[in-house]
Design a protein around this motif. Structure first.
Motif, PDB file in Angstrom:
ATOM      1  N   ILE A  87      31.257  44.323  31.474  1.00 38.65           N
ATOM      2  CA  ILE A  87      30.308  43.783  32.450  1.00 38.65           C
ATOM      3  C   ILE A  87      29.443  44.899  33.023  1.00 38.65           C
ATOM      4  N   GLU A  88      30.062  46.030  33.350  1.00 33.87           N
ATOM      5  CA  GLU A  88      29.302  47.180  33.861  1.00 33.87           C
ATOM      6  C   GLU A  88      28.301  47.681  32.823  1.00 33.87           C
ATOM      7  N   ASP A  89      28.735  47.746  31.553  1.00 32.84           N
ATOM      8  CA  ASP A  89      27.850  48.183  30.476  1.00 32.84           C
ATOM      9  C   ASP A  89      26.671  47.221  30.315  1.00 32.84           C
ATOM     10  N   LEU A  90      26.934  45.930  30.391  1.00 38.68           N
ATOM     11  CA  LEU A  90      25.852  44.938  30.302  1.00 38.68           C
ATOM     12  C   LEU A  90      24.876  45.086  31.459  1.00 38.68           C
ATOM     13  N   ALA A  91      25.388  45.324  32.652  1.00 41.47           N
ATOM     14  CA  ALA A  91      24.522  45.474  33.818  1.00 41.47           C
ATOM     15  C   ALA A  91      23.625  46.695  33.680  1.00 41.47           C
ATOM     16  N   GLU A  92      24.176  47.768  33.107  1.00 42.02           N
ATOM     17  CA  GLU A  92      23.418  49.012  32.990  1.00 42.02           C
ATOM     18  C   GLU A  92      22.477  49.030  31.791  1.00 42.02           C
ATOM     19  N   HIS A  93      22.931  48.508  30.655  1.00 41.09           N
ATOM     20  CA  HIS A  93      22.174  48.665  29.415  1.00 41.09           C
ATOM     21  C   HIS A  93      21.635  47.366  28.831  1.00 41.09           C
ATOM     22  N   GLY A  94      22.054  46.235  29.361  1.00 40.50           N
ATOM     23  CA  GLY A  94      21.654  44.963  28.766  1.00 40.50           C
ATOM     24  C   GLY A  94      22.444  44.717  27.487  1.00 40.50           C
ATOM     25  N   MET A  95      21.971  43.794  26.689  1.00 32.20           N
ATOM     26  CA  MET A  95      22.683  43.411  25.466  1.00 32.20           C
ATOM     27  C   MET A  95      22.290  44.352  24.327  1.00 32.20           C
ATOM     28  N   THR A  96      23.120  45.351  24.117  1.00 37.22           N
ATOM     29  CA  THR A  96      22.871  46.326  23.052  1.00 37.22           C
ATOM     30  C   THR A  96      23.250  45.724  21.699  1.00 37.22           C
ATOM     31  N   ASP A  97      22.849  46.402  20.638  1.00 37.93           N
ATOM     32  CA  ASP A  97      23.241  45.946  19.303  1.00 37.93           C
ATOM     33  C   ASP A  97      24.760  45.916  19.156  1.00 37.93           C
ATOM     34  N   ARG A  98      25.449  46.881  19.765  1.00 33.48           N
ATOM     35  CA  ARG A  98      26.913  46.895  19.712  1.00 33.48           C
ATOM     36  C   ARG A  98      27.474  45.621  20.324  1.00 33.48           C
ATOM     37  N   TYR A  99      26.888  45.196  21.441  1.00 31.94           N
ATOM     38  CA  TYR A  99      27.348  43.962  22.091  1.00 31.94           C
ATOM     39  C   TYR A  99      26.990  42.732  21.263  1.00 31.94           C
ATOM     40  N   GLY A 123      30.855  45.839  12.082  1.00 29.83           N
ATOM     41  CA  GLY A 123      30.837  45.125  10.807  1.00 29.83           C
ATOM     42  C   GLY A 123      29.812  44.011  10.732  1.00 29.83           C
ATOM     43  N   ALA A 124      29.029  43.834  11.786  1.00 32.53           N
ATOM     44  CA  ALA A 124      28.005  42.787  11.785  1.00 32.53           C
ATOM     45  C   ALA A 124      26.630  43.443  11.867  1.00 32.53           C
ATOM     46  N   GLY A 125      25.603  42.644  11.992  1.00 31.47           N
ATOM     47  CA  GLY A 125      24.258  43.189  12.065  1.00 31.47           C
ATOM     48  C   GLY A 125      23.889  43.881  10.773  1.00 31.47           C
ATOM     49  N   ALA A 126      23.293  45.070  10.885  1.00 31.81           N
ATOM     50  CA  ALA A 126      22.841  45.809   9.702  1.00 31.81           C
ATOM     51  C   ALA A 126      23.998  46.133   8.761  1.00 31.81           C
ATOM     52  N   GLU A 127      25.189  46.372   9.324  1.00 30.98           N
ATOM     53  CA  GLU A 127      26.355  46.694   8.493  1.00 30.98           C
ATOM     54  C   GLU A 127      26.728  45.546   7.566  1.00 30.98           C
ATOM     55  N   SER A 128      26.385  44.327   7.956  1.00 33.51           N
ATOM     56  CA  SER A 128      26.729  43.167   7.130  1.00 33.51           C
ATOM     57  C   SER A 128      25.615  42.792   6.176  1.00 33.51           C
ATOM     58  N   GLY A 129      24.521  43.554   6.214  1.00 36.04           N
ATOM     59  CA  GLY A 129      23.394  43.256   5.338  1.00 36.04           C
ATOM     60  C   GLY A 129      22.326  42.402   5.995  1.00 36.04           C
ATOM     61  N   MET A 130      22.460  42.137   7.294  1.00 33.69           N
ATOM     62  CA  MET A 130      21.451  41.361   8.013  1.00 33.69           C
ATOM     63  C   MET A 130      20.154  42.168   8.059  1.00 33.69           C
ATOM     64  N   SER A 131      19.037  41.518   7.816  1.00 35.73           N
ATOM     65  CA  SER A 131      17.760  42.226   7.819  1.00 35.73           C
ATOM     66  C   SER A 131      17.339  42.566   9.244  1.00 35.73           C
ATOM     67  N   GLU A 132      16.460  43.546   9.367  1.00 35.33           N
ATOM     68  CA  GLU A 132      15.946  43.941  10.672  1.00 35.33           C
ATOM     69  C   GLU A 132      15.204  42.774  11.331  1.00 35.33           C
ATOM     70  N   ASP A 133      14.490  41.982  10.541  1.00 34.25           N
ATOM     71  CA  ASP A 133      13.790  40.808  11.090  1.00 34.25           C
ATOM     72  C   ASP A 133      14.781  39.808  11.688  1.00 34.25           C
ATOM     73  N   GLU A 134      15.886  39.558  10.986  1.00 31.48           N
ATOM     74  CA  GLU A 134      16.902  38.635  11.507  1.00 31.48           C
ATOM     75  C   GLU A 134      17.510  39.167  12.802  1.00 31.48           C
ATOM     76  N   MET A 135      17.819  40.464  12.805  1.00 31.40           N
ATOM     77  CA  MET A 135      18.408  41.059  14.003  1.00 31.40           C
ATOM     78  C   MET A 135      17.434  41.011  15.169  1.00 31.40           C
ATOM     79  N   GLU A 136      16.167  41.245  14.909  1.00 28.81           N
ATOM     80  CA  GLU A 136      15.177  41.212  15.991  1.00 28.81           C
ATOM     81  C   GLU A 136      15.028  39.808  16.567  1.00 28.81           C
ATOM     82  N   ARG A 137      15.085  38.785  15.721  1.00 25.96           N
ATOM     83  CA  ARG A 137      15.039  37.404  16.234  1.00 25.96           C
ATOM     84  C   ARG A 137      16.209  37.136  17.164  1.00 25.96           C
ATOM     85  N   ILE A 138      17.400  37.603  16.792  1.00 24.77           N
ATOM     86  CA  ILE A 138      18.581  37.411  17.640  1.00 24.77           C
ATOM     87  C   ILE A 138      18.429  38.185  18.945  1.00 24.77           C
TER      88      ILE A 138
END
Length: 96
Positions: free
Chosen positions: A44-56, A61-76
């Motif tokens: 909760i503290e991390d979210l308050a300070e940094h917002g929703m990071t890619d790690r969050y 193992g998800a996102g780019a590591e799973s083969g998701m394209s940058e366009d897909e990640m940006e939409r999310i």
């Protein structure tokens, strides 16, 4: 409500996508699958300070590591950013 609708009208429901359906986020003696209270508060503290990071958003193992394209990640990312502010997330307190 989606579950009630699906149970009431199965002929009108092709499927459900459920997220966050666990009994609680916090690990207890009789619920060993959650995170500790300290881990939840740190998140909760991390979210308050940094917002929703890619790690969050994507986790290990998800996102780019799973083969998701940058366009897909940006939409999310845009979808989540439009949903709330970091301050609103941390103010909820019950996010744990």
């Amino acid at each position: 409500m989606a579950c009630v609708f699906a149970a009431t009208y199965p002929e009108r429901t092709s499927g459900l996508i459920l997220w966050g359906t666990q009994a609680t986020w916090i690990r207890t003696d009789d619920y060993p699958w959650g995170v500790s209270m300290d881990e939840a508060l740190a998140e909760i503290e991390d979210l308050a300070e940094h917002g929703m990071t890619d790690r969050y958003l994507f986790g290990p193992g998800a996102g780019a590591e799973s083969g998701m394209s940058e366009d897909e990640m940006e939409r999310i990312r845009r979808w989540w950013r439009s949903a709330t502010t970091p301050g609103a997330l941390s103010a909820r307190g019950d996010a744990t």
